[in-house]
Design an enzyme around this catalytic site. Structure first.
Site, PDB file in Angstrom:
ATOM      1  N   PRO A   2       1.162  -1.276   0.388  1.00  0.00           N
ATOM      2  CA  PRO A   2      -0.029  -0.036   0.364  1.00  0.00           C
ATOM      3  C   PRO A   2       0.933   1.304   0.095  1.00  0.00           C
ATOM      4  O   PRO A   2       1.136   1.930   1.323  1.00  0.00           O
ATOM      5  CB  PRO A   2      -0.995  -0.106   1.168  1.00  0.00           C
ATOM      6  CG  PRO A   2      -0.262  -1.521   2.592  1.00  0.00           C
ATOM      7  CD  PRO A   2       1.266  -1.791   0.510  1.00  0.00           C
ATOM      8  N   GLU A   3       0.766   1.997  -0.918  1.00  0.00           N
ATOM      9  CA  GLU A   3       1.171   3.159  -1.505  1.00  0.00           C
ATOM     10  C   GLU A   3      -0.277   3.930  -1.069  1.00  0.00           C
ATOM     11  O   GLU A   3      -0.949   3.636  -1.423  1.00  0.00           O
ATOM     12  CB  GLU A   3       2.569   3.411  -2.494  1.00  0.00           C
ATOM     13  CG  GLU A   3       3.546   2.906  -2.188  1.00  0.00           C
ATOM     14  CD  GLU A   3       4.843   3.360  -3.048  1.00  0.00           C
ATOM     15  OE1 GLU A   3       5.043   4.395  -3.673  1.00  0.00           O
ATOM     16  OE2 GLU A   3       5.415   2.753  -3.488  1.00  0.00           O
TER      17      GLU A   3
END
Length: 270
Positions: A2-3
DNA sequence: ACGTCTACCTGTCGGC
DNA sequence: TGCCGACAGGTAGACG
């Protein structure tokens, strides 16, 4: 995983479905980064009012207070009328009137924390010092430029810190610097105005594109890794050490900055 | 206030 | 095949 783009894609995928449901049960697995910070009982009966995002945090507004959800390095969320039996890495679950929301997070760097308000207590502690949102009006070039000039750290590390602008993680930090033609080791204050303009534009462009791409591959949330795969096929430099630069053909280099890998093209990035 | 480093945890992959 | 170290998309908190 997750960015910012993945978190935003997750938010968009869940927001409509989860709005208005009421919480009927709470299941906790192994400890996450922090304790929930509220008796589980107090969540029962509360309705979910909205699902927002700040940086890489998801903010789930409830009748009373909100849940701050962070996916850490390895977290992913699913929401469906029914889910398969819980596995070893499912560490948070809400049973609701509209389905089951489940956090799967093998490394447990993620978090689910209740806060009475987002600008006080735990909310303030976690959200208070975040930089501006890259895809909102507040991310102006002049503000970005002033921020660059105030910092002596390497530009890659400043981007990664989230103090100036949130959401640029380790993959996108390398990618946006490649696109802007800036060496990742260059001290932030030494980045010229024209290069800073390219970087400012690159951040918006790359994140917006990634959200669009993620939206198409992750729409049904059945293949959680679909987006990462899709993005990495088109990465310019990330995870491409030794391979030819897509612009000049020279070898992509890999270095360490603050214990994290950085990828760049020594010929194209000055 | 700023910059640097550590710690948190599990899974995977390459080399021997 | 099995073991072992290195590494992985984040970031708060401690330290100088």
């Amino acid at each position: 995983m997750p960015e910012l783009p993945e978190v935003e894609v997750t938010r968009r995928g869940l927001a409509d479905a989860i709005q208005g449901v009421s919480i009927e049960g709470v299941q906790l697995g192994k400890p996450l980064r922090w304790p929930l910070g509220i008796a589980e009982q107090r969540l029962l009966g509360q309705a979910v009012r909205s699902l927002r995002r700040r940086g890489k945090y998801l903010l789930m507004d409830l009748d009373e207070g909100l849940l701050l959800i962070h996916l850490g390095m390895s977290g992913s969320l699913r929401f469906a009328p029914e889910l398969p039996p819980r596995g070893a890495h499912d560490h948070f679950e809400l049973r609701t009137s509209g389905g089951v929301l489940r956090l799967h997070d093998p490394r447990r760097f993620g978090a689910v924390v209740w806060a009475e308000r987002e600008d006080a207590g735990m909310g303030l502690k976690l959200l208070g010092s975040l930089g501006v949102e890259p895809l909102e009006e507040g991310f102006t070039f002049e503000g970005f430029w002033r921020g660059l000039q105030r910092s002596r750290v390497a530009i890659k590390q400043l981007l990664l810190s989230g103090k100036l602008v949130v959401g640029v993680g380790n993959i996108y930090a390398s990618e946006v610097l490649f696109l802007a033609g800036i060496a990742p080791t260059k001290p932030a204050r030494r980045v010229g105005r024209a290069a800073a303009q390219r970087l400012h534009a690159a951040i918006r462009q790359v994140l917006a594109q990634a959200i669009a791409a993620g939206g198409s591959t992750l729409r049904d949330f059945s293949h959680v890794d679909g987006y990462a795969g899709a993005f990495q096929e088109q990465a310019s430099v990330y995870d491409r050490a030794g391979q030819p630069c897509r612009r000049c053909g020279g070898a992509v280099a890999q270095i360490q900055q603050g214990q994290r890998s950085t990828y760049y093209c020594p010929r194209c990035q000055k």
